[in-house]
Each structure stands twice: as C-alpha cells, then as structure tokens.
Design an enzyme around this catalytic site. Structure first.
Site, PDB file in Angstrom:
ATOM      1  N   ASP A 161       0.700  -1.512   0.013  1.00 50.04           N
ATOM      2  CA  ASP A 161      -0.203   0.036   0.253  1.00 50.04           C
ATOM      3  C   ASP A 161       1.124   1.278   0.191  1.00 50.04           C
ATOM      4  O   ASP A 161       0.217   2.404  -0.956  1.00 50.04           O
ATOM      5  CB  ASP A 161      -0.846  -0.246   1.448  1.00 50.04           C
ATOM      6  CG  ASP A 161      -2.291  -0.820   0.990  1.00 50.04           C
ATOM      7  OD1 ASP A 161      -2.424  -1.548  -0.097  1.00 50.04           O
ATOM      8  OD2 ASP A 161      -2.591  -1.852   1.567  1.00 50.04           O
ATOM      9  N   GLU A 269     -10.073  -0.635   2.875  1.00 53.90           N
ATOM     10  CA  GLU A 269      -9.397   1.004   2.767  1.00 53.90           C
ATOM     11  C   GLU A 269      -7.917   0.145   1.597  1.00 53.90           C
ATOM     12  O   GLU A 269      -7.570  -0.220   2.307  1.00 53.90           O
ATOM     13  CB  GLU A 269      -9.272   1.973   3.510  1.00 53.90           C
ATOM     14  CG  GLU A 269     -10.462   2.231   4.531  1.00 53.90           C
ATOM     15  CD  GLU A 269     -11.610   3.366   2.777  1.00 53.90           C
ATOM     16  OE1 GLU A 269     -10.845   2.682   1.821  1.00 53.90           O
ATOM     17  OE2 GLU A 269     -12.325   3.414   2.967  1.00 53.90           O
ATOM     18  N   CYS A 270      -7.942   0.815   0.829  1.00 46.88           N
ATOM     19  CA  CYS A 270      -6.814   0.833  -0.080  1.00 46.88           C
ATOM     20  C   CYS A 270      -5.519   1.737   0.766  1.00 46.88           C
ATOM     21  O   CYS A 270      -3.933   0.795   0.228  1.00 46.88           O
ATOM     22  CB  CYS A 270      -7.183   1.104  -1.516  1.00 46.88           C
ATOM     23  SG  CYS A 270      -7.013   2.961  -1.056  1.00 46.88           S
ATOM     24  N   GLY A 271      -5.274   2.871   1.308  1.00 43.03           N
ATOM     25  CA  GLY A 271      -4.506   3.066   2.366  1.00 43.03           C
ATOM     26  C   GLY A 271      -4.261   4.344   1.485  1.00 43.03           C
ATOM     27  O   GLY A 271      -3.831   5.428   3.302  1.00 43.03           O
TER      28      GLY A 271
END
Length: 307
Positions: A161, A269-271
């Site tokens: 990430d 969440e992706c980061g």
C-alpha cells in the site's frame, strides 16, 4: 495550508500588514502587495460547513468547493462515483469555471479495462488534465517486482500500500501543491465509510471532500445511464468496486458494494484513506528492522573473525 484546529483571526508576527496610509488599510488577494495570513477553519467552523453542505445536492457541493477551496484536485481510479463527479464538474454552470485536474494513481496492477477507460475519459473530457503517478522509480509491474519481489501484496500488504499508493499520492500532493481533493467515497459503501462527513481534514491538513457521500449505488448508476457517462466494462460483469486485479472480485447478489475488495481479509481501505501516522509508524518499524538486521550481520562477521 488550512488547519482544522488553528484559531481564526490570530495575528501572525511573520506576516506583513499594511499601515493606515496604504490603500484602504486592508489586505486583499488581488489589490495589495502585502502578505496575507493563511485561512484557517476551526473545528466549529468546519462542523458548521458540514451541516450546511449535508443537505445540498452534489452539484451544489462541487460549486462550493470550486469557489472556496484553493489547490483543488480530484483523486480517482475511475470508479463509478468518481466518473459521476467528473461529469458533474464538466457541466457546472458557474460564472468563472475552474478546471479541476485529476490525479490517477497507477499502481501498475490495474485491470486492462481500467486503462482502456482512461483512454475513453481522455477523449470524452478532453479539457481535463490527468496527472498519472506511479510507484517511485519504476514504470512497469516487472520493474516493481524486481525492486520489491513478487506478490508483495501477499507478503506485506502494508508495504505494498505504501509503495504503490500512499507514497505516489503524497508525492502528487507535494509536487502539485494540492490542498484539497474530491473523493468518490459514499456512506452507502459501508465499513469505515458509513459515517463520512462531506468535508474531512487529514493529519497533514489536506481537505478531503466527499460530494457524493449521500448517494446510493443505485443513484450513481441512474446518473451514469441518464448522462451516458463512460464506465468500466467490468461493471457489466458483476464488479461494483474496482481496484487492482489481484485484490478485486465480482460481488454476489445481496453482498455489500465493496465486498469484492480484499475478499477474506480484515481490510476495507486501500491505504490513501488511512491515517498517515499509520504509515509513518510502519516506515519507522521497517527502518528499525533494517538496522537490527545490519547489526546482526556485523556481529556475525565479528564472531567469524574471532573464530
């Protein structure tokens, strides 16, 4: 950069203010050479703004953003909500239209359909600038894997990430002088997004605006259909939320919209929407680990020499 906690009206000793003999005695952005103090949103002011924006349609929120927030960009991976935002911006009726550039984080692992959509977006919205940011020091997935090893997302998802999304995003914000971003997050997506405000401020003072926060997936779909907005072909194959190919799957009937992301993992969440301090701590731990490994190697050499 504006701060959600700094006081409004505080006199800054580093700022030059005009004396009573200079023009009207006041400073304006366009009519004076004197320096201007930074604009600050206090927490009560931000809460007041959110209360008022909460009841507005997305187009009205976007109008407010364009006239109120400097350094405004849209971050997008060309998901359906981001595409609606892009289309709405292109049709806003305001006296002095301000172009809102796009920031696309190319992780190097997007679906080919996402890249094909990027080409169609460039043709449809030809006046919009798209800034593409990739992981530092690499241009292809092969180069990324030579640098970080294969399947980094499986071996160390936090490092993935950081390298593929967070660092490129922070680099984009710094190089483009980004002060506020439009996101495609909505409350109906669930998870941590269930209690989104329209405007949020992260730890570094970056304003994140969620103009579509009140809309459902169905409303987004209806807008896309009614306005013939280009969209990712994967949406016709059971996908609803689309990220990297290695962590995105179609969703089944009745599943949450983002259920196809990171299937089977405790991750939502992706980061780029996680606290920056999380990654600051992660990087600190990585550096400490490297130092410990270097120390162990040095001690091993000493032991070998003594033997």
């Amino acid at each position: 950069m504006p701060s959600a906690t700094s006081p409004v009206g505080t006199v800054d000793p580093k700022v030059s203010y005009p004396d009573s003999d200079h023009e009207s005695g006041y400073v304006s952005g366009s009519g004076s050479d004197a320096s201007l103090p930074e604009i600050h949103f206090t927490k009560p002011h931000l809460a007041h703004i959110n209360r008022n924006l909460q009841n507005l349609e997305p187009q009205d929120i976007l109008r407010w953003c364009i006239t109120s927030l400097p350094g405004l960009y849209q971050t997008t991976a060309f998901g359906l909500t981001g595409l609606v935002t892009l289309d709405m911006l292109s049709k806003l009726q305001i006296p002095r239209p301000q172009q809102v550039d796009l920031i696309f984080l190319d992780t190097l692992y997007h679906f080919k359909e996402t890249h094909a959509l990027l080409d169609r977006i460039s043709e449809r919205y030809a006046n919009v600038n798209i800034h593409v940011y990739k992981p530092g020091g690499v241009e292809t997935a092969e180069e990324f894997e030579r640098k970080h090893g294969e399947k980094l997302w499986e071996r160390d998802d936090q490092l993935y990430d950081w390298a593929a999304k967070v660092e490129p995003a922070q680099r984009a914000y710094r190089e483009l002088n980004v002060q506020a971003v439009l996101t495609g997050r909505r409350r109906s997506q669930g998870g941590k997004r269930g209690d989104l405000d329209i405007i949020e401020v992260d730890e570094a003072g970056l304003y994140k605006v969620n103009p579509m926060a009140n809309w459902s997936f169905q409303q987004v779909q209806e807008y896309v259909k009614a306005n013939n907005v280009p969209y990712n072909e994967l949406l016709d194959r059971g996908y609803k939320s689309i990220g990297d190919w290695h962590s995105t799957q179609p969703v089944k009937a009745g599943e949450d919209e983002r259920a196809g992301r990171w299937k089977g993992q405790q991750k939502t969440e992706c980061g780029i929407h996680n606290p920056r301090s999380k990654y600051a701590q992660f990087l600190l731990e990585q550096e400490q680990k490297k130092q410990e490994e270097a120390l162990e190697k040095a001690l091993d050499k000493v032991e070998v020499a003594r033997a």
